[in-house]
Design a protein around this motif. Structure first.
Motif, PDB file in Angstrom:
ATOM      1  N   UNK A 172       0.663  -1.010  -0.045  1.00  0.00           N
ATOM      2  CA  UNK A 172       0.087  -0.181  -0.054  1.00  0.00           C
ATOM      3  C   UNK A 172       0.813   1.120   0.048  1.00  0.00           C
ATOM      4  N   UNK A 173       0.672   2.275  -0.958  1.00  0.00           N
ATOM      5  CA  UNK A 173       1.605   3.178  -0.968  1.00  0.00           C
ATOM      6  C   UNK A 173       1.201   4.344   0.263  1.00  0.00           C
ATOM      7  N   UNK A 174       0.209   4.013   0.915  1.00  0.00           N
ATOM      8  CA  UNK A 174      -0.098   4.890   2.123  1.00  0.00           C
ATOM      9  C   UNK A 174       0.865   4.455   2.977  1.00  0.00           C
ATOM     10  N   UNK A 175       1.517   3.473   3.151  1.00  0.00           N
ATOM     11  CA  UNK A 175       2.395   2.952   3.857  1.00  0.00           C
ATOM     12  C   UNK A 175       4.026   3.779   3.826  1.00  0.00           C
ATOM     13  N   UNK A 176       4.153   4.339   2.562  1.00  0.00           N
ATOM     14  CA  UNK A 176       5.503   4.846   2.295  1.00  0.00           C
ATOM     15  C   UNK A 176       5.639   6.142   3.240  1.00  0.00           C
ATOM     16  N   UNK A 177       6.582   6.147   3.774  1.00  0.00           N
ATOM     17  CA  UNK A 177       6.895   7.315   5.158  1.00  0.00           C
ATOM     18  C   UNK A 177       7.183   8.667   4.180  1.00  0.00           C
ATOM     19  N   UNK A 178       7.038   9.891   4.905  1.00  0.00           N
ATOM     20  CA  UNK A 178       7.491  11.120   4.643  1.00  0.00           C
ATOM     21  C   UNK A 178       7.076  11.526   3.070  1.00  0.00           C
ATOM     22  N   UNK A 179       5.930  11.040   2.644  1.00  0.00           N
ATOM     23  CA  UNK A 179       5.496  11.322   1.233  1.00  0.00           C
ATOM     24  C   UNK A 179       4.518  12.687   1.465  1.00  0.00           C
ATOM     25  N   UNK A 180       5.011  13.940   1.032  1.00  0.00           N
ATOM     26  CA  UNK A 180       4.217  14.826   0.942  1.00  0.00           C
ATOM     27  C   UNK A 180       2.841  14.928   0.291  1.00  0.00           C
ATOM     28  N   UNK A 181       1.806  15.491   0.931  1.00  0.00           N
ATOM     29  CA  UNK A 181       0.553  15.340   0.243  1.00  0.00           C
ATOM     30  C   UNK A 181       0.588  16.360  -0.953  1.00  0.00           C
ATOM     31  N   UNK A 182       0.673  17.692  -0.561  1.00  0.00           N
ATOM     32  CA  UNK A 182       0.972  18.851  -1.671  1.00  0.00           C
ATOM     33  C   UNK A 182       2.156  19.497  -1.472  1.00  0.00           C
ATOM     34  N   UNK A 183       2.565  20.141  -2.444  1.00  0.00           N
ATOM     35  CA  UNK A 183       3.849  20.782  -2.415  1.00  0.00           C
ATOM     36  C   UNK A 183       3.448  22.232  -3.017  1.00  0.00           C
ATOM     37  N   UNK A 184       3.978  23.220  -2.369  1.00  0.00           N
ATOM     38  CA  UNK A 184       3.656  24.671  -3.030  1.00  0.00           C
ATOM     39  C   UNK A 184       4.606  25.091  -3.882  1.00  0.00           C
ATOM     40  N   UNK A 185       4.425  25.143  -5.160  1.00  0.00           N
ATOM     41  CA  UNK A 185       5.351  25.523  -6.211  1.00  0.00           C
ATOM     42  C   UNK A 185       4.980  26.381  -7.053  1.00  0.00           C
ATOM     43  N   UNK A 186       5.834  27.425  -7.454  1.00  0.00           N
ATOM     44  CA  UNK A 186       5.514  28.548  -8.382  1.00  0.00           C
ATOM     45  C   UNK A 186       5.292  28.098  -9.607  1.00  0.00           C
TER      46      UNK A 186
END
Length: 280
Positions: A172-186
């Motif tokens: 399950x990809x939900x078990x992968x640690x430290x994956x950001x939900x969203x990242x603010x990018x210009x």
């Protein structure tokens, strides 16, 4: 090309006798482990830690550990019967889907399929039908005592079977640690990244990608070999089994004692011979 599986694959009422051949090969350079002191290969022996002795293959059984140090022992006969029961079934294509619907994370290993005796026309029929529809077949197959989910597709002019993982084998990809939900990018950062991707976009040409590490490692090995920087392992010294040695010594002593004893028949024969000499 070595045949590693023979059987029948079917779709609908069409049966195709086929052979499977490994489509890929592992070209990793295998390095042996040596004892630094004498440059002899390290041995790995099967040993029982409780009995403190080496165990032969015929003394080993298979078991499933259902909890820590709790096992269900499986007889070789049971496993063989189960394997035979599954292997006797022909491989049936269950569904036809589009290749792009399957994420590459599912793919495991590829096998070339060739028609067996009498299967040439049916093989050609499946190949043509898959090619015209752009579909692939989903099937199940037993390979090396393991049931595999597989796909059948066209590769160049050949049918290929590729084993794929069952859904519960993909974590399950939900078990992968430290994956950001969203990242603010210009917008500038995103557009620059897209421009870079566009500049590096090319047609896929597999021939231009090579294993540089394997090449460099082989060059290093050959250079050392040419400069005679090689080592030869010492011959293995025979190990004396103290138990067997003592048995042999004791048996030798016993047989020596026995040979020195004169049996009753030999004693009687010796006495008669002496009497005859005296009489004469």
């Amino acid at each position: 090309m070595h045949t590693m599986w023979k059987g029948t694959i079917s779709f609908g009422l069409v049966n195709i006798p086929i052979k499977l051949h490994a489509a890929t090969e592992n070209k990793d350079i295998k390095l042996r482990q040596l004892h630094e002191e004498c440059k002899s290969p390290i041995e790995y022996k099967k040993r029982c830690p409780v009995c403190d002795k080496e165990v032969a293959n015929e003394e080993i059984v298979k078991a499933y550990e259902y909890t820590k140090n709790k096992f269900v022992v499986l007889d070789a006969e049971d496993l063989e019967n189960l394997k035979k029961e599954q292997e006797d079934k022909s491989v049936e294509i269950l569904d036809f889907v589009k290749l792009e619907e399957i994420d590459p994370i599912y793919f495991e290993r590829s096998y070339f399929m060739s028609p067996n005796d009498g299967g040439t026309k049916a093989y050609g029929l499946l190949r043509q039908a898959l090619s015209d529809t752009g579909k692939i077949g989903i099937a199940k197959i037993i390979i090396r005592s393991k049931e595999q989910l597989a796909i059948v597709r066209v590769y160049q002019n050949t049918l290929v079977m590729e084993t794929i993982h069952f859904p519960d084998e993909v974590r399950n990809v939900a078990d992968v640690p430290n994956v950001p939900e969203q990242t603010e990018l210009s917008k500038k950062e995103v557009s620059t990244a897209i421009t870079l991707i566009d500049q590096l976009t090319a047609e896929f040409e597999p021939e231009k990608y090579t294993d540089d590490y394997r090449t460099a490692l082989m060059e290093l090995i050959e250079a050392k070999r040419n400069n005679e920087e090689v080592t030869t392992s010492k011959p293995k010294s025979p190990q004396e089994n103290v138990s067997n040695l003592m048995e042999a010594l004791e048996q030798s002593l016993e047989s020596t004692k026995e040979s020195k004893k004169i049996s009753p028949k030999r004693k009687t024969a010796a006495k008669k011979s002496t009497r005859k000499k005296k009489t004469s």
